[in-house]
Design a protein around this motif. Structure first.
Motif, PDB file in Angstrom:
ATOM      1  N   GLU A  15    -100.042  53.254   5.296  1.00 23.19           N
ATOM      2  CA  GLU A  15     -99.276  52.253   6.030  1.00 23.19           C
ATOM      3  C   GLU A  15     -97.854  52.716   6.300  1.00 23.19           C
ATOM      4  OE1 GLU A  15    -100.490  49.563   7.452  1.00 23.19           O
ATOM      5  OE2 GLU A  15    -102.441  50.178   6.721  1.00 23.19           O
ATOM      6  N   GLY A  16     -97.327  53.583   5.459  1.00 21.02           N
ATOM      7  CA  GLY A  16     -95.964  54.048   5.623  1.00 21.02           C
ATOM      8  C   GLY A  16     -95.835  55.217   6.587  1.00 21.02           C
ATOM      9  N   ASP A  17     -96.917  55.669   7.180  1.00 18.54           N
ATOM     10  CA  ASP A  17     -96.901  56.813   8.089  1.00 18.54           C
ATOM     11  C   ASP A  17     -96.056  56.477   9.321  1.00 18.54           C
ATOM     12  OD1 ASP A  17     -97.373  59.150   9.375  1.00 18.54           O
ATOM     13  OD2 ASP A  17     -99.530  58.889   9.562  1.00 18.54           O
ATOM     14  N   ALA A  18     -95.080  57.326   9.621  1.00 20.61           N
ATOM     15  CA  ALA A  18     -94.153  57.042  10.721  1.00 20.61           C
ATOM     16  C   ALA A  18     -94.864  56.994  12.065  1.00 20.61           C
ATOM     17  CB  ALA A  18     -93.046  58.089  10.745  1.00 20.61           C
ATOM     18  N   ALA A  19     -95.849  57.873  12.277  1.00 23.07           N
ATOM     19  CA  ALA A  19     -96.549  57.881  13.565  1.00 23.07           C
ATOM     20  C   ALA A  19     -97.343  56.601  13.764  1.00 23.07           C
ATOM     21  CB  ALA A  19     -97.468  59.085  13.656  1.00 23.07           C
ATOM     22  N   ALA A  20     -97.844  56.019  12.701  1.00 24.70           N
ATOM     23  CA  ALA A  20     -98.623  54.788  12.822  1.00 24.70           C
ATOM     24  C   ALA A  20     -97.738  53.588  13.107  1.00 24.70           C
ATOM     25  CB  ALA A  20     -99.416  54.554  11.536  1.00 24.70           C
ATOM     26  N   ARG A  21     -96.466  53.669  12.766  1.00 26.76           N
ATOM     27  CA  ARG A  21     -95.562  52.540  12.959  1.00 26.76           C
ATOM     28  C   ARG A  21     -94.887  52.539  14.320  1.00 26.76           C
ATOM     29  NH1 ARG A  21     -92.402  53.540   7.544  1.00 26.76           N
ATOM     30  NH2 ARG A  21     -91.564  55.034   8.996  1.00 26.76           N
ATOM     31  N   ARG A  22     -95.017  53.583  15.105  1.00 26.78           N
ATOM     32  CA  ARG A  22     -94.318  53.645  16.396  1.00 26.78           C
ATOM     33  C   ARG A  22     -94.981  52.726  17.411  1.00 26.78           C
ATOM     34  NH1 ARG A  22     -93.964  59.592  15.566  1.00 26.78           N
ATOM     35  NH2 ARG A  22     -91.932  59.863  14.616  1.00 26.78           N
ATOM     36  N   THR A  23     -94.132  52.017  18.133  1.00 27.44           N
ATOM     37  CA  THR A  23     -94.622  51.147  19.195  1.00 27.44           C
ATOM     38  C   THR A  23     -94.813  51.978  20.460  1.00 27.44           C
ATOM     39  OG1 THR A  23     -92.406  50.606  19.964  1.00 27.44           O
ATOM     40  CG2 THR A  23     -93.347  49.207  18.213  1.00 27.44           C
ATOM     41  N   PRO A  24     -95.532  51.472  21.447  1.00 27.96           N
ATOM     42  CA  PRO A  24     -95.664  52.215  22.706  1.00 27.96           C
ATOM     43  C   PRO A  24     -94.312  52.503  23.366  1.00 27.96           C
ATOM     44  CG  PRO A  24     -97.323  50.505  22.583  1.00 27.96           C
ATOM     45  CD  PRO A  24     -96.414  50.310  21.402  1.00 27.96           C
ATOM     46  N   GLN A  25     -93.356  51.603  23.228  1.00 27.20           N
ATOM     47  CA  GLN A  25     -92.032  51.836  23.812  1.00 27.20           C
ATOM     48  C   GLN A  25     -91.333  52.993  23.095  1.00 27.20           C
ATOM     49  OE1 GLN A  25     -93.068  48.748  22.762  1.00 27.20           O
ATOM     50  NE2 GLN A  25     -93.364  47.740  24.742  1.00 27.20           N
ATOM     51  N   GLN A  26     -91.474  53.063  21.776  1.00 29.70           N
ATOM     52  CA  GLN A  26     -90.869  54.168  21.042  1.00 29.70           C
ATOM     53  C   GLN A  26     -91.529  55.488  21.404  1.00 29.70           C
ATOM     54  OE1 GLN A  26     -91.506  52.549  17.135  1.00 29.70           O
ATOM     55  NE2 GLN A  26     -89.317  52.106  16.850  1.00 29.70           N
ATOM     56  N   ARG A  27     -92.828  55.477  21.562  1.00 29.99           N
ATOM     57  CA  ARG A  27     -93.537  56.700  21.958  1.00 29.99           C
ATOM     58  C   ARG A  27     -93.088  57.154  23.344  1.00 29.99           C
ATOM     59  NH1 ARG A  27     -99.451  54.818  19.981  1.00 29.99           N
ATOM     60  NH2 ARG A  27     -99.003  54.865  17.758  1.00 29.99           N
ATOM     61  N   ALA A  28     -92.921  56.200  24.260  1.00 31.76           N
ATOM     62  CA  ALA A  28     -92.462  56.537  25.608  1.00 31.76           C
ATOM     63  C   ALA A  28     -91.054  57.118  25.561  1.00 31.76           C
ATOM     64  CB  ALA A  28     -92.512  55.307  26.505  1.00 31.76           C
ATOM     65  N   LEU A  29     -90.187  56.540  24.730  1.00 31.72           N
ATOM     66  CA  LEU A  29     -88.827  57.052  24.597  1.00 31.72           C
ATOM     67  C   LEU A  29     -88.830  58.471  24.038  1.00 31.72           C
ATOM     68  CD1 LEU A  29     -85.766  56.638  24.710  1.00 31.72           C
ATOM     69  CD2 LEU A  29     -85.924  55.696  22.396  1.00 31.72           C
ATOM     70  N   LEU A  30     -89.629  58.720  23.008  1.00 26.02           N
ATOM     71  CA  LEU A  30     -89.712  60.060  22.434  1.00 26.02           C
ATOM     72  C   LEU A  30     -90.255  61.072  23.438  1.00 26.02           C
ATOM     73  CD1 LEU A  30     -90.958  59.248  18.826  1.00 26.02           C
ATOM     74  CD2 LEU A  30     -88.698  60.082  19.499  1.00 26.02           C
ATOM     75  N   THR A  31     -91.242  60.654  24.211  1.00 19.48           N
ATOM     76  CA  THR A  31     -91.795  61.534  25.239  1.00 19.48           C
ATOM     77  C   THR A  31     -90.737  61.867  26.279  1.00 19.48           C
ATOM     78  OG1 THR A  31     -93.998  60.628  24.895  1.00 19.48           O
ATOM     79  CG2 THR A  31     -93.609  61.783  26.971  1.00 19.48           C
ATOM     80  N   ALA A  32     -89.985  60.855  26.704  1.00 19.35           N
ATOM     81  CA  ALA A  32     -88.925  61.074  27.690  1.00 19.35           C
ATOM     82  C   ALA A  32     -87.844  61.996  27.128  1.00 19.35           C
ATOM     83  CB  ALA A  32     -88.325  59.737  28.113  1.00 19.35           C
TER      84      ALA A  32
END
Length: 128
Positions: A15-32
């Protein structure tokens, strides 16, 4: 989700895994953040992008495909150097001995050296 991961032979994410906690908006920001700066450089001045590709080809590819395989074959064949000069730890899968491996490393190193010399000469103002 944990049962499905176990069936596939994967370890379940905690449950504490950082990748599992990212929202789609955070993933989009990281990709950008990962893609937009290089894209900006490439669009503003393509020569910068081509120069980076040239450097990656010269240094990265020659190291990855020229020096590392020969060093790995050397370590596989001759171990840590405790064996006698003619003794091999593992049988050679391809012909050629120490001389061939040294020649591969020297050839890749020579290309890197020549490219570095030319780049330094061009940066210093002396024509190569």
């Amino acid at each position: 989700a944990a049962a499905g991961a176990a069936e596939r032979g994967e370890e379940p994410r905690e449950e504490g895994d950082a990748a599992a906690r990212r929202t789609p908006q955070q993933r989009a920001l990281l990709t950008a953040l990962a893609l937009l700066p290089p894209l900006g450089f490439a669009l503003s001045d393509p020569s910068i992008f081509f120069s980076a590709l040239d450097n990656a080809g010269t240094y990265g590819i020659l190291t990855l495909f020229g020096i590392i395989p020969a060093a790995m074959a050397w370590a596989q064949r001759y171990g840590d150097g405790d064996a006698e000069l003619g003794d091999a730890v593992a049988p050679a899968a391809l012909p050629g001995g120490r001389a061939t491996l040294v020649a591969m490393i020297v050839a890749a190193g020579a290309v890197v050296s020549v490219e570095t010399w030319e780049r330094l000469a061009a940066a210093g103002g002396a024509g190569a």
